[in-house]
Write an enzyme that holds these catalytic residues in place. Sequence first.
Site, PDB file in Angstrom:
ATOM      1  N   GLU A  87       0.818  -1.212   0.000  1.00  0.00           N
ATOM      2  CA  GLU A  87       0.000   0.000   0.000  1.00  0.00           C
ATOM      3  C   GLU A  87       0.851   1.261   0.000  1.00  0.00           C
ATOM      4  O   GLU A  87       1.981   1.270   0.497  1.00  0.00           O
ATOM      5  CB  GLU A  87      -0.946   0.019   1.194  1.00  0.00           C
ATOM      6  N   ARG A  98      -2.192  11.056   7.245  1.00  0.00           N
ATOM      7  CA  ARG A  98      -2.111  10.390   5.942  1.00  0.00           C
ATOM      8  C   ARG A  98      -3.437  10.379   5.197  1.00  0.00           C
ATOM      9  O   ARG A  98      -3.476  10.089   4.016  1.00  0.00           O
ATOM     10  CB  ARG A  98      -1.605   8.952   6.119  1.00  0.00           C
ATOM     11  N   ARG A 102      -5.631   5.599  -0.557  1.00  0.00           N
ATOM     12  CA  ARG A 102      -4.482   4.711  -0.750  1.00  0.00           C
ATOM     13  C   ARG A 102      -4.508   4.111  -2.152  1.00  0.00           C
ATOM     14  O   ARG A 102      -5.559   3.930  -2.759  1.00  0.00           O
ATOM     15  CB  ARG A 102      -4.498   3.533   0.235  1.00  0.00           C
ATOM     16  N   HIS A 117     -10.457   4.572   3.041  1.00  0.00           N
ATOM     17  CA  HIS A 117      -9.638   3.773   3.961  1.00  0.00           C
ATOM     18  C   HIS A 117     -10.064   2.311   4.023  1.00  0.00           C
ATOM     19  O   HIS A 117     -10.420   1.773   5.065  1.00  0.00           O
ATOM     20  CB  HIS A 117      -9.616   4.397   5.364  1.00  0.00           C
TER      21      HIS A 117
END
Length: 126
Positions: A87, A98, A102, A117
Amino acid sequence: MLLRFVSRVLLVLLAVLLPVGCSSTATTGAGTATATATVRLSQLPAEARRTVALIDRGGPFPYAKDGVVFGNYEKLLPRQKRGFYHEYTVRTPGSRDRGARRIVTGQDGEIYYTDDHYKSFRTVLR
């Protein structure tokens, strides 16, 4: 009047109970969910496209956790042995951490994008 009210209530119930649009996951015969929604790389946010470009170049990556093994604990991606997926963080403007976005890559060149997420994934098409 009552008939119109009842039909509207039924319509609202159907809208709530039957999701419309493309599903982000489907279940295979083995009971494992796989990503089914797709998105073209060109349709991803600019930050996601930059992350994919960094992956293609091999870095350097801005976040310490970029490149770590993705465990697929949610089982939304096809089942693979541990270490198959990795990831990478997609920068979220304005986020102090963050964020939720992703890119997840597979050893065979697969690319998946999540902006929630790991609650859903889309297969990225180049």
